[in-house]
Design an enzyme around this catalytic site. Structure first.
Site, short mmCIF file in Angstrom:
data_model
loop_
_atom_site.label_atom_id
_atom_site.label_comp_id
_atom_site.label_asym_id
_atom_site.label_seq_id
_atom_site.Cartn_x
_atom_site.Cartn_y
_atom_site.Cartn_z
N GLN A 98 -79.60 38.92 22.65
CA GLN A 98 -79.92 40.18 23.33
C GLN A 98 -78.65 40.78 23.93
OE1 GLN A 98 -83.76 39.53 25.84
NE2 GLN A 98 -83.02 37.50 25.30
N HIS A 116 -80.06 44.09 20.67
CA HIS A 116 -79.92 45.26 21.54
C HIS A 116 -78.65 46.06 21.29
CE1 HIS A 116 -82.93 43.28 24.56
NE2 HIS A 116 -83.53 43.84 23.53
N CYS A 124 -73.49 58.44 15.79
CA CYS A 124 -73.63 59.88 15.98
C CYS A 124 -75.06 60.26 15.58
CB CYS A 124 -72.62 60.64 15.12
SG CYS A 124 -72.87 62.42 15.18
N CYS A 145 -67.87 65.27 13.34
CA CYS A 145 -68.76 66.43 13.15
C CYS A 145 -68.87 67.27 14.42
CB CYS A 145 -70.15 65.97 12.70
SG CYS A 145 -71.20 65.35 14.02
N THR A 183 -81.93 33.49 29.16
CA THR A 183 -82.69 34.75 29.19
C THR A 183 -83.89 34.60 30.12
OG1 THR A 183 -83.96 36.35 27.91
CG2 THR A 183 -83.90 34.12 27.02
#
Ligand code: OAD
Length: 236
Positions: A98, A116, A124, A145, A183
């Site tokens: 994670q 994650h 983008c 861009c 975790t």
């Protein structure tokens, strides 16, 4: 003498290390919850969700640049390095994390699934480009861009990438041992991953100094920090 009560990772071939923020705590990276946790200091609604980014991308980037700088100054710890060494001995093993800090890769782990995303990747939303970039601070902040780069992270209220979940589920269904490290098992769907291994009949181990909501379901519950406990499972 090895403790006969402890699982021996040597006995398994397809080990999945399922890791969270506690894995990197001994590298100096604060966890998210508990004392000193990131979400006790910052409101995610200001920094870690799409609407905050849409409101003020520059502010969100300042915060992420600070995190990149802090994480970039930390080193993988002995537990990261041991997992990487076990990965070399057991090439069918891998890490499902994670964490977004990239420390598993820096320690030498080659097979890492990042549930994650990564602090070191940008995407983008306008043209679909994606890049890895380790510059501190990130420059330029805009894609060719013209649109802003967005950290390639799963923020609050985001969906996880479907292909990444499917890949993680596939390897966990097939593992013979899952070792959960550091975790709080409080964020879904990631927190479901150990159930998949349990249902598939794998040996399951939890390494954490504290109880978690899932602790009772693990076959082995080992209390203590990752760098102390993990070496007890690997005598090779
Ligand atoms: P948490 O901060 O929720 O939990 C960290 C866990 O690590 C706690 O259970 C601690 O007891 C444990 N811990 C602390 N030090 C440890 C050590 N030295 N060795 C082993 N364990 C230790 O972190 P996560 O469970 O990773 O999401 O949080 C899950 C997600 O919530 C994160 O991925 C992040 C966050 O919001 C995103 O960024 C999308």
């Amino acid at each position: 003498m090895p403790d006969p009560e402890l699982p021996r990772l040597e006995d398994y071939q397809r080990i999945v290390f399922f890791t969270g923020a506690g894995m990197s705590a001994e590298s100096g990276i604060p966890t998210y919850r508990g004392e000193g946790g990131l979400w006790g200091q910052y409101d995610y609604r200001d920094y870690a969700c799409q609407s905050a980014f849409d409101r003020d991308p520059a502010k969100v980037w300042v915060w992420h640049d600070e995190r990149r700088e802090m994480v970039g100054a930390c080193e993988p710890n002995a537990a990261h390095r041991l997992m990487a060494a076990i990965g070399r001995e057991k090439p069918l093993s891998l890490v499902v994390t994670q964490n977004i800090d990239g420390l598993h890769q820096r320690a030498g782990s080659e097979r890492v699934i990042e549930l994650h995303g990564s602090l070191w990747r940008q995407r983008c939303e306008s043209c679909g480009a994606r890049q890895e970039n380790h510059e501190l601070p990130l420059e330029p902040k805009r894609c060719a861009c013209g649109a802003w780069w967005r950290p390639d992270l799963v923020w609050f209220e985001d969906m996880l990438d479907q292909r990444t979940i499917e890949e993680a589920v596939r390897v966990i269904e097939d593992c013979d041992c899952l070792v959960s490290v550091g975790t709080s098992a409080s964020v879904y769907p990631a927190a479901e991953m150990p159930f998949i291994a349990m249902r598939a009949g794998a040996t399951t181990v939890e390494i954490n100094p504290e109880e978690t909501p899932l602790s009772a379901l693990f076959e082995h519950r080992l209390r203590g920090p990752a760098t102390e406990i993990l070496p007890l499972l690997w005598g090779a």
